[in-house]
Design a protein around this motif. Sequence first.
Motif, mmCIF file in Angstrom:
data_model
loop_
_atom_site.group_PDB
_atom_site.id
_atom_site.type_symbol
_atom_site.label_atom_id
_atom_site.label_comp_id
_atom_site.label_asym_id
_atom_site.label_seq_id
_atom_site.Cartn_x
_atom_site.Cartn_y
_atom_site.Cartn_z
ATOM 1 N N SER A 541 0.847 -1.192 0.000
ATOM 2 C CA SER A 541 0.000 0.000 0.000
ATOM 3 C C SER A 541 0.881 1.240 0.000
ATOM 4 C CB SER A 541 -0.924 0.000 1.213
ATOM 5 O OG SER A 541 -0.159 0.048 2.417
ATOM 6 N N ALA A 542 0.223 2.400 -0.164
ATOM 7 C CA ALA A 542 0.977 3.679 -0.189
ATOM 8 C C ALA A 542 0.095 4.775 0.379
ATOM 9 C CB ALA A 542 1.406 4.003 -1.607
ATOM 10 N N LYS A 543 0.786 5.757 0.995
ATOM 11 C CA LYS A 543 0.058 6.903 1.570
ATOM 12 C C LYS A 543 0.661 8.178 0.972
ATOM 13 C CE LYS A 543 -1.082 6.933 5.905
ATOM 14 N NZ LYS A 543 -1.015 7.019 7.386
ATOM 15 N N PHE A 544 -0.231 8.999 0.381
ATOM 16 C CA PHE A 544 0.188 10.291 -0.168
ATOM 17 C C PHE A 544 0.082 11.347 0.918
ATOM 18 C CE2 PHE A 544 -1.041 14.381 -2.121
ATOM 19 C CZ PHE A 544 0.097 14.626 -2.868
ATOM 20 N N LEU A 545 1.213 12.026 1.150
ATOM 21 C CA LEU A 545 1.266 13.111 2.143
ATOM 22 C C LEU A 545 1.327 14.419 1.374
ATOM 23 C CD1 LEU A 545 3.874 11.488 4.575
ATOM 24 C CD2 LEU A 545 1.391 11.435 4.726
ATOM 25 N N GLY A 546 0.200 15.145 1.365
ATOM 26 C CA GLY A 546 0.097 16.327 0.529
ATOM 27 C C GLY A 546 0.961 17.490 0.998
ATOM 28 N N GLY A 547 1.535 18.206 -0.014
ATOM 29 C CA GLY A 547 2.242 19.435 0.282
ATOM 30 C C GLY A 547 1.241 20.586 0.434
ATOM 31 N N GLU A 548 1.735 21.764 0.395
ATOM 32 C CA GLU A 548 0.875 22.924 0.632
ATOM 33 C C GLU A 548 -0.235 22.981 -0.413
ATOM 34 O OE1 GLU A 548 1.170 27.774 1.083
ATOM 35 O OE2 GLU A 548 2.990 26.581 0.800
ATOM 36 N N ASP A 552 -4.075 14.958 2.025
ATOM 37 C CA ASP A 552 -3.517 13.610 2.158
ATOM 38 C C ASP A 552 -4.524 12.575 1.641
ATOM 39 O OD1 ASP A 552 -1.413 14.840 3.399
ATOM 40 O OD2 ASP A 552 -1.921 14.163 5.429
ATOM 41 N N THR A 553 -3.997 11.426 1.189
ATOM 42 C CA THR A 553 -4.874 10.323 0.765
ATOM 43 C C THR A 553 -4.084 9.010 0.819
ATOM 44 O OG1 THR A 553 -6.450 9.598 -0.896
ATOM 45 C CG2 THR A 553 -4.353 10.418 -1.705
ATOM 46 N N VAL A 554 -4.741 7.918 0.545
ATOM 47 C CA VAL A 554 -4.091 6.612 0.485
ATOM 48 C C VAL A 554 -4.364 6.003 -0.875
ATOM 49 C CG1 VAL A 554 -4.124 6.162 2.954
ATOM 50 C CG2 VAL A 554 -6.083 5.460 1.534
ATOM 51 N N SER A 555 -3.472 5.125 -1.293
ATOM 52 C CA SER A 555 -3.661 4.421 -2.558
ATOM 53 C C SER A 555 -4.537 3.201 -2.331
ATOM 54 C CB SER A 555 -2.307 3.991 -3.134
ATOM 55 O OG SER A 555 -1.803 2.878 -2.388
ATOM 56 N N ASN A 556 -4.857 2.604 -3.428
ATOM 57 C CA ASN A 556 -5.510 1.297 -3.352
ATOM 58 C C ASN A 556 -4.512 0.262 -2.869
ATOM 59 O OD1 ASN A 556 -4.431 2.030 -6.074
ATOM 60 N ND2 ASN A 556 -4.574 -0.212 -6.317
ATOM 61 N N PRO A 557 -4.930 -0.690 -1.957
ATOM 62 C CA PRO A 557 -4.010 -1.761 -1.588
ATOM 63 C C PRO A 557 -3.857 -2.745 -2.757
ATOM 64 C CG PRO A 557 -5.833 -1.564 -0.042
ATOM 65 C CD PRO A 557 -6.178 -0.751 -1.241
ATOM 66 N N VAL A 558 -2.661 -3.324 -2.879
ATOM 67 C CA VAL A 558 -2.398 -4.351 -3.884
ATOM 68 C C VAL A 558 -1.901 -5.596 -3.160
ATOM 69 C CG1 VAL A 558 -0.983 -5.026 -5.856
ATOM 70 C CG2 VAL A 558 -1.907 -2.715 -5.731
ATOM 71 N N VAL A 559 -2.483 -6.748 -3.485
ATOM 72 C CA VAL A 559 -2.106 -8.001 -2.858
ATOM 73 C C VAL A 559 -1.283 -8.815 -3.836
ATOM 74 C CG1 VAL A 559 -2.906 -10.152 -1.844
ATOM 75 C CG2 VAL A 559 -4.140 -8.032 -1.388
ATOM 76 N N LEU A 560 -0.067 -9.186 -3.429
ATOM 77 C CA LEU A 560 0.778 -10.054 -4.223
ATOM 78 C C LEU A 560 0.679 -11.481 -3.699
ATOM 79 C CD1 LEU A 560 4.091 -8.046 -4.737
ATOM 80 C CD2 LEU A 560 2.176 -8.286 -6.305
ATOM 81 N N ASN A 561 0.579 -12.427 -4.626
ATOM 82 C CA ASN A 561 0.638 -13.848 -4.261
ATOM 83 C C ASN A 561 2.055 -14.310 -4.576
ATOM 84 O OD1 ASN A 561 0.125 -16.448 -3.579
ATOM 85 N ND2 ASN A 561 -1.228 -16.888 -5.295
ATOM 86 N N VAL A 562 2.921 -14.257 -3.562
ATOM 87 C CA VAL A 562 4.343 -14.495 -3.750
ATOM 88 C C VAL A 562 4.606 -15.996 -3.707
ATOM 89 C CG1 VAL A 562 6.669 -13.974 -2.918
ATOM 90 C CG2 VAL A 562 4.828 -12.275 -2.659
#
Length: 589
Positions: A541-548, A552-562
Amino acid sequence: MFSSTLRRLATPAFAAGAALAVMIGAGAGVAAAADPPSSNTGIVDNLNYSKTVVGPAVLHPGDTVTYKSEISFRGGLERSIAKIRDIPPAGFVLQSAKATYLGVTTRASITNESDGGVSAKCTSGCTFLVGGFVVKGGQPVTLEATYKVPDTFAFGTYDSGLLFDVNAFTTQSGQNPFNVNVQVVDPNVTTATTLQAPASAKTGESVTLTATVDPTNAAGQVQFKDGDNNIGSPVTPVNGVATLPHTFDTVGPHSISAVFTAGAGFHNSTSTAHTVDVTADTTTTLQASPNPALVGQDVTVTATVTPASAAGHVQFKVDGANYGEPVAVSNGTASITRTFPEASAHSFTADFVGTGGYNNSAASSADFTVNNPDWSTTTIVVEPVSAEAGSPTNLMATVRPIPTGGEVVFRVDGTEVGRADVGTADGVAVLEHTFDTAGSYQVVAEFTGTEGFGASTSAEFTATVAPAAPVLTAVNADLKVQGLSVVGQTVTLTVDVDPADAQGTVQFYKGTEAIGGPVAVVDGKATITTALDSEGTQVLSAKFLGGEGFRDTVSNPVVLNVSAAPENPGTGAGSLGSLSGLFTGSLGS
């Protein structure tokens, strides 16, 4: 049959009062001959005497019978008969009597005797001095007496007698009995009833009971009986045969008979009892509880035998071998309890051995599984530490030890807001969620459990949601993963930011672990690479930390089958990771 001897005087004498008494005794005994005589004759001096049953000599109770006695002349000197007397079987009842002399019945008087019989004396044409009947050629004396057989008279053969006095001799002669018989027989016809029934039967199955009555024209009805109990209603025979279908409902020996109750003119009769051995088929079923069970847990195996009244015992078998001693069936069930020391699969069977008329039966095998106990798990909510109202954020929980599957139910202030699968490589479940308003919220995660792992519920986690900044620009973040999802390989994580001129950084996560530090967004993109070190499903997953000026927001989670690294790398094993698999997500507005 003469028991008396004939004796007479040397010279005849006609003195008044001199009399020869010849008695033919009447016995009430039953003659032994099959067909006893119903007439007889005798001789005394120069007289013939006889007694005959007039009409049938076979009588029924209530019938009448007439005896005719006669004294006639044989030749020589005339004889004078003082009295002639008929002696009937004891108990016969006199109905009428008449004496005939010189061809008429008015020359004699009739007297009832104390033994039930009658006697006759001369009243006209008699001997001059002594007043008796003069017996000479063509001048016999006859006495006819009619009697009734009482209605309740006993059956048998009965003799009778004849007595007469001769005015001639000073000594007596006689014979006793006279052997003139009648037979009193039963007016009803004797019947015989026979029974045909099977030697064995089963409960619930109809059999036919048949009774045959002889003679075939006998009127009446047949009642079939089981011991002392009636079977159904009486049956009227047709041509001497009565049939009845019957279904036995209890097992064991049943004593069956047929009782013929006769109508008018026939006698009752009862068949010989016939034993019918009644058995019952059974069915046996098996059930084990609990199934599956855990190692060391008590397991009860129950055999149910139908019908519940079945008597007998059950031999249980585990994997084809007898287990324990036979168990008696009570109220249709028998059971055993045992434990298993290790995880494995088993097969139970049960053989019912019936007694008292219940047939054997075997249960179909029942499969049974023993598992190792589940691991106890711990679930902890780790995100969000903070969030902004109206902006997507991730609810994140960890489950330890890492399970092989299952899902986590997320609840916010007691209300379910969604479910997410648990990663099998990292034990992390992520659910995108947007809080509508600012404030403090209690987040709880419930792991539902999976095979080998028990369920668990986290403690309440306080999420602090800040008010939305109205002047900030909303941002969408889309996470993509490129590369082979194989242990030991690296993959590239890229977040596309919309709008492309959004200022800020992106923090990438593998499960709950941050991948490096925040990455600056350049031309709408942020990229990082990371190594895959664990086999199984894993959440990125990823989290966007907004500048001025940007939210802020979060990305969609991605599941890997390793997958595991191939033993021979040259074969090209491995595949691209799933980009949308178990979890999908997108930026909220």
